[in-house]
Write a protein that holds these residues in place. Structure first.
Motif, PDB file in Angstrom:
ATOM      1  N   UNK A   1       0.721  -1.049  -0.210  1.00 36.49           N
ATOM      2  CA  UNK A   1       0.005  -0.248  -0.001  1.00 36.49           C
ATOM      3  C   UNK A   1       0.964   1.316  -0.030  1.00 36.49           C
ATOM      4  N   UNK A   2       0.221   2.196  -0.270  1.00 40.59           N
ATOM      5  CA  UNK A   2       1.098   3.709  -0.645  1.00 40.59           C
ATOM      6  C   UNK A   2      -0.066   4.802   0.404  1.00 40.59           C
ATOM      7  N   UNK A   3       0.580   5.562   1.004  1.00 40.53           N
ATOM      8  CA  UNK A   3      -0.204   6.605   1.352  1.00 40.53           C
ATOM      9  C   UNK A   3      -0.252   7.949   0.488  1.00 40.53           C
ATOM     10  N   UNK A   4      -1.023   8.968   0.647  1.00 43.92           N
ATOM     11  CA  UNK A   4      -1.282   9.952  -0.186  1.00 43.92           C
ATOM     12  C   UNK A   4       0.269  10.898  -0.192  1.00 43.92           C
ATOM     13  N   UNK A   5       1.107  10.582   0.880  1.00 44.52           N
ATOM     14  CA  UNK A   5       2.323  11.279   1.085  1.00 44.52           C
ATOM     15  C   UNK A   5       3.516  10.352   0.467  1.00 44.52           C
ATOM     16  N   UNK A   6       3.257   9.183  -0.077  1.00 44.10           N
ATOM     17  CA  UNK A   6       4.017   8.438  -0.849  1.00 44.10           C
ATOM     18  C   UNK A   6       4.770   7.394  -0.045  1.00 44.10           C
ATOM     19  N   UNK A   7       4.377   7.253   1.158  1.00 45.39           N
ATOM     20  CA  UNK A   7       5.082   6.349   1.958  1.00 45.39           C
ATOM     21  C   UNK A   7       4.572   4.809   1.476  1.00 45.39           C
ATOM     22  N   UNK A   8       5.253   3.806   1.218  1.00 49.37           N
ATOM     23  CA  UNK A   8       4.977   2.710   0.734  1.00 49.37           C
ATOM     24  C   UNK A   8       5.494   1.622   1.647  1.00 49.37           C
ATOM     25  N   UNK A   9       4.279   0.590   1.858  1.00 49.41           N
ATOM     26  CA  UNK A   9       4.795  -0.616   2.556  1.00 49.41           C
ATOM     27  C   UNK A   9       4.349  -1.758   1.785  1.00 49.41           C
ATOM     28  N   UNK A  10       5.486  -2.528   1.803  1.00 43.35           N
ATOM     29  CA  UNK A  10       5.248  -3.681   0.565  1.00 43.35           C
ATOM     30  C   UNK A  10       5.744  -5.062   1.424  1.00 43.35           C
ATOM     31  N   UNK A  11       4.995  -5.880   0.899  1.00 47.64           N
ATOM     32  CA  UNK A  11       5.289  -7.328   1.705  1.00 47.64           C
ATOM     33  C   UNK A  11       6.589  -7.912   1.329  1.00 47.64           C
ATOM     34  N   UNK A  12       7.181  -8.586   2.128  1.00 47.48           N
ATOM     35  CA  UNK A  12       8.439  -9.267   2.062  1.00 47.48           C
ATOM     36  C   UNK A  12       8.355  -9.974   0.732  1.00 47.48           C
ATOM     37  N   UNK A  13       7.464 -10.811   0.571  1.00 46.95           N
ATOM     38  CA  UNK A  13       7.366 -11.752  -0.356  1.00 46.95           C
ATOM     39  C   UNK A  13       7.338 -11.416  -1.841  1.00 46.95           C
ATOM     40  N   UNK A  14       6.822 -10.183  -1.915  1.00 43.53           N
ATOM     41  CA  UNK A  14       6.814  -9.514  -3.387  1.00 43.53           C
ATOM     42  C   UNK A  14       8.059  -8.439  -3.515  1.00 43.53           C
TER      43      UNK A  14
END
Length: 123
Positions: free
Chosen positions: A50-63
């Motif tokens: 996922x990504x916030x409106x401010x551009x912070x990205x959270x991405x799962x380790x498996x991808x």
């Protein structure tokens, strides 16, 4: 009031690529986080990125290193570029919108989900 519509799923061979897109429409002032979840048969739904409106990205380790998420705040769209796909990536992929402001002073109490798009990775 708020609808999410996904596109871009399909069948791809291992090692191939797909791009998923999602557009949010309706009474939207802003969206805090947009992202992608997936659910494989017999498994729980899990966060992909996922990504916030401010551009912070959270991405799962498996991808990590294979998938990239991007977002256009002005258009309320989010995309997931999936490369080096594996059979384990086979799932229904759901677009999500969380922290949705309907007006500048009115925040929805709901999270919103798309209908899901099937991604199948198979030879």
């Amino acid at each position: 009031q708020v609808q999410l519509v996904e596109s871009g799923g399909g069948l791809v061979q291992p090692g191939g690529s797909l791009r998923l897109s999602c557009v949010a429409s309706g009474s939207i002032y802003s969206i805090n986080a947009m992202g992608w979840y997936r659910q494989a048969p017999g498994k729980q739904r899990e966060l992909v990125a996922d990504v916030t409106s401010g551009g912070n990205i959270n991405i799962a380790d498996f991808v990590k290193g294979r998938f990239t998420i991007s977002r256009d705040n002005a258009k309320n769209t989010v995309a997931l570029q999936m490369n080096s796909l594996k059979p384990d990536d086979t799932a229904i992929y759901y677009c999500s919108a969380k922290g949705v402001w309907l007006l500048w002073y009115l925040k929805s109490e709901y999270d919103y989900w798309g209908q899901g798009t099937q991604v199948t990775v198979s030879a």
